[in-house]
Design a protein around this motif. Structure first.
Motif, PDB file in Angstrom:
ATOM      1  N   PRO A 270       0.817  -1.225   0.000  1.00 44.21           N
ATOM      2  CA  PRO A 270       0.000   0.000   0.000  1.00 44.21           C
ATOM      3  C   PRO A 270       0.850   1.274   0.000  1.00 44.21           C
ATOM      4  N   ASP A 271       0.341   2.275  -0.702  1.00 43.06           N
ATOM      5  CA  ASP A 271       0.909   3.610  -0.616  1.00 43.06           C
ATOM      6  C   ASP A 271       0.258   4.344   0.554  1.00 43.06           C
ATOM      7  N   VAL A 272       0.985   5.286   1.155  1.00 42.61           N
ATOM      8  CA  VAL A 272       0.493   6.013   2.328  1.00 42.61           C
ATOM      9  C   VAL A 272       0.541   7.505   2.048  1.00 42.61           C
ATOM     10  N   ASP A 273      -0.588   8.182   2.276  1.00 47.26           N
ATOM     11  CA  ASP A 273      -0.648   9.638   2.176  1.00 47.26           C
ATOM     12  C   ASP A 273      -0.642  10.210   3.594  1.00 47.26           C
ATOM     13  N   VAL A 274       0.240  11.184   3.836  1.00 50.04           N
ATOM     14  CA  VAL A 274       0.328  11.846   5.139  1.00 50.04           C
ATOM     15  C   VAL A 274       0.008  13.327   4.949  1.00 50.04           C
ATOM     16  N   ASP A 286     -10.836  28.456  19.411  1.00 51.15           N
ATOM     17  CA  ASP A 286      -9.426  28.094  19.306  1.00 51.15           C
ATOM     18  C   ASP A 286      -9.100  27.523  17.921  1.00 51.15           C
ATOM     19  N   ASP A 287      -7.852  27.832  17.501  1.00 52.13           N
ATOM     20  CA  ASP A 287      -7.368  27.219  16.249  1.00 52.13           C
ATOM     21  C   ASP A 287      -7.095  25.742  16.479  1.00 52.13           C
ATOM     22  N   MET A 288      -6.959  25.029  15.363  1.00 49.56           N
ATOM     23  CA  MET A 288      -6.766  23.583  15.432  1.00 49.56           C
ATOM     24  C   MET A 288      -5.650  23.138  14.491  1.00 49.56           C
ATOM     25  N   ALA A 289      -5.101  21.978  14.785  1.00 49.97           N
ATOM     26  CA  ALA A 289      -4.101  21.348  13.908  1.00 49.97           C
ATOM     27  C   ALA A 289      -4.348  19.846  13.920  1.00 49.97           C
ATOM     28  N   GLY A 290      -3.801  19.187  12.956  1.00 47.13           N
ATOM     29  CA  GLY A 290      -4.044  17.747  12.899  1.00 47.13           C
ATOM     30  C   GLY A 290      -3.130  17.047  11.906  1.00 47.13           C
ATOM     31  N   VAL A 291      -3.117  15.748  12.001  1.00 49.07           N
ATOM     32  CA  VAL A 291      -2.383  14.873  11.074  1.00 49.07           C
ATOM     33  C   VAL A 291      -3.342  13.805  10.602  1.00 49.07           C
ATOM     34  N   MET A 292      -3.380  13.602   9.262  1.00 48.92           N
ATOM     35  CA  MET A 292      -4.264  12.597   8.688  1.00 48.92           C
ATOM     36  C   MET A 292      -3.433  11.602   7.863  1.00 48.92           C
ATOM     37  N   PHE A 293      -3.807  10.327   7.942  1.00 50.81           N
ATOM     38  CA  PHE A 293      -3.141   9.278   7.179  1.00 50.81           C
ATOM     39  C   PHE A 293      -4.157   8.604   6.263  1.00 50.81           C
ATOM     40  N   THR A 294      -3.749   8.394   5.017  1.00 52.20           N
ATOM     41  CA  THR A 294      -4.585   7.656   4.066  1.00 52.20           C
ATOM     42  C   THR A 294      -3.774   6.467   3.560  1.00 52.20           C
ATOM     43  N   VAL A 295      -4.325   5.268   3.746  1.00 52.76           N
ATOM     44  CA  VAL A 295      -3.610   4.035   3.390  1.00 52.76           C
ATOM     45  C   VAL A 295      -4.451   3.235   2.409  1.00 52.76           C
ATOM     46  N   ASP A 296      -3.814   2.767   1.306  1.00 58.81           N
ATOM     47  CA  ASP A 296      -4.514   1.891   0.364  1.00 58.81           C
ATOM     48  C   ASP A 296      -4.844   0.573   1.047  1.00 58.81           C
ATOM     49  N   LEU A 297      -6.009   0.040   0.731  1.00 58.87           N
ATOM     50  CA  LEU A 297      -6.449  -1.237   1.295  1.00 58.87           C
ATOM     51  C   LEU A 297      -6.685  -2.238   0.159  1.00 58.87           C
ATOM     52  N   PRO A 298      -5.675  -3.038  -0.174  1.00 56.24           N
ATOM     53  CA  PRO A 298      -5.849  -4.041  -1.244  1.00 56.24           C
ATOM     54  C   PRO A 298      -6.625  -5.257  -0.744  1.00 56.24           C
TER      55      PRO A 298
END
Length: 418
Positions: A270-274, A286-298
């Motif tokens: 799988p490829d991973v998008d960060v 309040d302001d916000m921040a975050g981290v998101m991960f997208t993973v291919d699911l074969p």
């Protein structure tokens, strides 16, 4: 004539004087082969395609470019806060960076596939070069042998033309009939037709060389290649089949298919998008921040990636079969070319060593008999026409031998002088 016009006229004359020798220059075979190689648009296009694939291979080893993401999220579309950007706490002005991570192994295998494709293109370019060298050598040899035929035909015609003055004198002296001059003229016309055909062959060879080299090759110079015998013994020629560019190109195609199969074998990794983002809200929130991960699911690998890999494996087997077919075809082609060469060589040697000397002896004998009054002019003219026909036939046979020699010699590209 005013001064500007005179200057232009003198400049044109000097240009013509400087460049005239280049147009009349005779070319060696090595010069002609080099000019054809440099002039070929097909070879240039192939080299550029190979360079493009090499550049793509270098690029394939790198990660994809990151992506900048920005926009506004959660804008109300109903109620009292409809279309307002600062009333709802969930409304955010968002900006972030996203990077796709592809495994190093997947990137390397994709690069290897592109490199294999580049090598395949280079092998196909060698096939183009071999065919170009063959065609150029055949045209050069055609020109060289056509010049020889034209020279021989003109010599025989000149000898017969000199006979015309002698014959007129004989008619004036009463030792020959008046119709003998007409007979001689008719014979000369037939012989001049042969000269015209020989001149045509020279021009056709020059036109072919112009097409191949882009240069006006008016004649040939330098040593002739040894086209009178095979480029090598038959055993050596058969051993060289593996070096034929079309066989190498088929091998490169098989390597490309194998590399593509290797690439698809790990397609399920799988490829991973960060994505890293920062979100600004109105002053009351309040302001916000975050981290998101997208993973291919074969999840359906057996129905997708495995099927693609199986197709690539089948293409690899197909390419290997094509390599075997190409090798066998070249073995058959070489056997055919050798058989054609040997047959043409036998016919040419028979014309040169047996028929032509007999025709020359016949002309000498009839010429001596005619001078002694023991032979008719018609018999001498017929003998000269036969000698001319035999000379041109021997030359045509020599051209066939030379063409077959070039076809065998340039099955593999040859190095040419720079």
């Amino acid at each position: 004539m005013n001064k500007p016009t005179l200057s232009l006229w003198l400049g044109g004359v000097l240009f013509a004087l400087v460049h005239a020798p280049a147009y009349a220059e005779a070319w060696t075979l090595a010069q002609t082969l080099t000019a054809a190689r440099d002039y070929s648009a097909e070879l240039s296009a192939s080299r550029n395609e190979a360079k493009a694939l090499e550049s793509m291979a270098d690029s394939a080893r790198e990660l994809p470019d990151p992506k900048l993401k920005f926009g506004i999220e959660n804008v109300p579309v109903q109620g009292n806060n409809d279309a307002r950007f600062t009333r709802e706490g969930m409304t955010m002005q968002k900006i972030g960076i996203m990077q796709r991570y592809v495994s190093e192994e997947k990137r390397d295998r994709k690069a290897q596939t592109l490199q294999a494709q580049s090598q395949s293109v280079n092998a196909q370019a060698q096939t183009l070069l071999a065919n170009l060298q063959r065609d150029t050598a055949q045209a050069w040899l055609d020109l060289a042998l056509s010049e020889q035929a034209l020279k021989a035909a003109r010599t025989l015609v000149n000898e017969t033309e000199r006979q015309l003055g002698v014959q007129k004198a004989s008619v004036g002296a009463g030792s020959s009939t008046a119709d003998s001059v007409l007979t001689l003229r008719v014979g000369l016309i037939a012989m001049r037709d042969k000269v015209t055909v020989a001149e045509r062959d020279v021009r056709l060879a020059q036109a072919r060389l112009l097409q191949l080299t882009g240069e006006q090759v008016s004649g040939v110079s330098g040593a002739m290649p040894t086209w009178q015998r095979l480029p090598a013994d038959e055993a050596s020629l058969n051993e060289g089949i593996a070096l034929h560019p079309e066989v190498i190109a088929a091998a490169r195609q098989a390597n490309t298919a194998k590399a593509r199969s290797s690439e698809s074998a790990i397609a399920a990794i799988p490829d991973v998008d960060v994505e890293v983002y920062y979100a600004h809200r109105s002053e009351d929130y309040d302001d916000m921040a975050g981290v998101m991960f997208t993973v291919d699911l074969p999840l359906f690998q057996s129905k997708r990636q495995d099927k693609d890999h199986a197709a690539d494996v089948s293409r690899t087997l197909q390419a290997n079969d094509q390599l075997a077919l190409t090798t066998r075809a070249h073995a058959a082609q070489l056997s055919t070319l050798i058989a054609e060469y040997q047959a043409a060589q036998t016919l040419w040697l028979r014309q040169r060593d047996d028929v032509l000397p007999l025709q020359q002896q016949r002309v000498k004998l009839l010429n001596a008999q005619y001078r002694a009054g023991q032979s008719e002019l018609t018999a001498l003219l017929a003998a000269r026409r036969d000698l001319l026909d035999t000379t041109l036939a021997a030359n045509l046979a020599a051209k066939t031998v030379a063409r077959n020699w070039a076809a065998i010699h340039f099955l593999i590209p040859q190095e040419t002088a720079q």
